[in-house]
Design a protein around this motif. Structure first.
Motif, mmCIF file in Angstrom:
data_model
loop_
_atom_site.group_PDB
_atom_site.id
_atom_site.type_symbol
_atom_site.label_atom_id
_atom_site.label_comp_id
_atom_site.label_asym_id
_atom_site.label_seq_id
_atom_site.Cartn_x
_atom_site.Cartn_y
_atom_site.Cartn_z
ATOM 1 N N SER A 12 41.797 40.659 4.283
ATOM 2 C CA SER A 12 42.036 39.268 4.664
ATOM 3 C C SER A 12 43.127 39.167 5.730
ATOM 4 O O SER A 12 42.872 38.663 6.828
ATOM 5 C CB SER A 12 42.426 38.434 3.434
ATOM 6 N N TRP B 213 35.175 27.539 2.579
ATOM 7 C CA TRP B 213 35.373 28.329 3.791
ATOM 8 C C TRP B 213 34.882 27.578 5.025
ATOM 9 O O TRP B 213 35.474 27.686 6.104
ATOM 10 C CB TRP B 213 34.677 29.676 3.674
ATOM 11 N N TYR C 58 37.574 25.258 5.879
ATOM 12 C CA TYR C 58 38.684 26.011 6.451
ATOM 13 C C TYR C 58 38.378 26.429 7.889
ATOM 14 O O TYR C 58 39.243 26.367 8.767
ATOM 15 C CB TYR C 58 38.946 27.246 5.583
ATOM 16 N N SER C 59 37.142 26.843 8.137
ATOM 17 C CA SER C 59 36.742 27.221 9.486
ATOM 18 C C SER C 59 36.805 26.032 10.427
ATOM 19 O O SER C 59 37.220 26.156 11.590
ATOM 20 C CB SER C 59 35.316 27.793 9.479
ATOM 21 N N LEU D 280 41.267 26.634 1.632
ATOM 22 C CA LEU D 280 41.447 28.068 1.403
ATOM 23 C C LEU D 280 41.517 28.366 -0.098
ATOM 24 O O LEU D 280 40.924 29.347 -0.573
ATOM 25 C CB LEU D 280 42.722 28.540 2.094
ATOM 26 N N TYR E 251 41.642 38.901 9.318
ATOM 27 C CA TYR E 251 41.665 37.608 9.997
ATOM 28 C C TYR E 251 42.467 37.703 11.300
ATOM 29 O O TYR E 251 42.090 37.108 12.309
ATOM 30 C CB TYR E 251 42.270 36.536 9.091
ATOM 31 N N VAL F 119 28.197 28.604 4.172
ATOM 32 C CA VAL F 119 29.107 28.246 5.270
ATOM 33 C C VAL F 119 28.318 27.700 6.454
ATOM 34 O O VAL F 119 28.619 26.630 7.000
ATOM 35 C CB VAL F 119 29.942 29.461 5.700
ATOM 36 N N TYR G 263 38.077 28.192 -1.650
ATOM 37 C CA TYR G 263 37.341 29.416 -1.298
ATOM 38 C C TYR G 263 37.782 30.594 -2.163
ATOM 39 O O TYR G 263 36.951 31.312 -2.736
ATOM 40 C CB TYR G 263 37.551 29.737 0.178
#
Length: 281
Positions: free
Chosen positions: A209, A153, A156-157, A69, A213, A96, A72
């Motif tokens: 964000s 990212w 993170y995903s 994170l 999210y 990504v 990113y």
């Protein structure tokens, strides 16, 4: 609220990060300070949303996700020193998807010819986009930083896919990242920040964000795999439209054409692969 409206709202929030960051940095706010304010505001909102059910702060996965994170956030903010909002969103999104695709190849996941063709088309469109000339103004360093942000990212995903409590985990990730930025204060303390830039950073963290999210976590489980993958193609499109309307950043023809190739390739690969997975499950 209908699923379509919830999904559209979440996608607009995600695209708004590009507009808010570009606007704040253009106004004179240092990108590092922008990232600090953004992550702190996001942590505050996610903590408030997750507080009743608890926040996950422990485990090796948490530190890895927080590191991804942070990469990113840093790359994203720094890249918008020269990248237009829509161009940055497209590079981020393409990186990504291509990063996740490359990882799936390394893991030996099934990959059909259509998926390979789709990703090859997307990669070709991205290369064409970044070739010199054609009216696309982007500093190589900032392009590299956005690519780094995209890889962050993607990591993170990937960590979020196996997260048993997404909201609690996300709150923990943002809190740990905020702590890391605080410890790095000697690198950004005293850097310039404008009132407008601080407001944009806070809105990016708290609304685009934090709330974005949280809303995305709510709608994704209610969507099919293929629908969720293809729906996210709208993010760079929305960012481009908002950039043109709010920041007067109109992409040149080559950027529009190459961007269309990137999105078409990712749509082909994502939809086809997701459909195969859905039918085989």
């Amino acid at each position: 609220m209908p699923l379509v409206l919830l999904t559209a709202t979440a996608l607009v929030f995600l695209a708004a990060n590009s507009i808010l960051t570009r606007a704040g940095v253009l106004d004179g706010t240092d990108p590092l300070v922008f990232a600090v304010i953004r992550v702190a505001a996001g942590a505050a909102v996610l903590t408030a949303l997750a507080a009743r059910r608890g926040i996950t702060l422990t485990g090796t996965r948490r530190w890895g996700a927080a590191a991804a994170l942070s990469v990113y956030l840093l790359g994203f903010s720094l890249a918008y020193r020269s990248l237009d909002a829509g161009l940055g969103a497209l590079i981020l999104f393409a990186t990504v998807q291509l990063g996740l695709f490359a990882l799936s190849l390394l893991r030996g996941e099934p990959t059909g010819p259509l998926r390979l063709a789709g990703m090859a088309l997307a990669l070709g469109g991205l290369v064409w986009l970044l070739l010199p000339g054609g009216g696309v103004a982007a500093r190589p360093l900032d392009v590299a930083l956005m690519v780094a942000a995209g890889l962050g990212w993607a990591a993170y995903s990937l960590a979020g896919r196996s997260e048993p409590r997404p909201l609690a985990g996300s709150a923990g990730n943002f809190l740990i990242a905020t702590l890391a930025f605080a410890l790095a204060a000697p690198f950004w303390w005293g850097a310039p920040v404008t009132a407008f830039g601080a407001l944009m950073a806070a809105a990016s963290g708290a609304i685009a964000s934090g709330l974005g999210y949280a809303l995305l976590f709510r709608v994704l489980p209610r969507m099919g795999i293929a629908t969720a993958g293809v729906a996210q193609l709208a993010v760079p499109v929305i960012a481009t439209l908002l950039g043109a309307a709010l920041l007067a950043e109109v992409p040149p023809p080559r950027a529009l054409a190459s961007g269309a190739l990137v999105l078409a390739g990712i749509a082909l690969a994502t939809f086809r692969y997701s459909t195969i997975r859905s039918s085989g499950s």
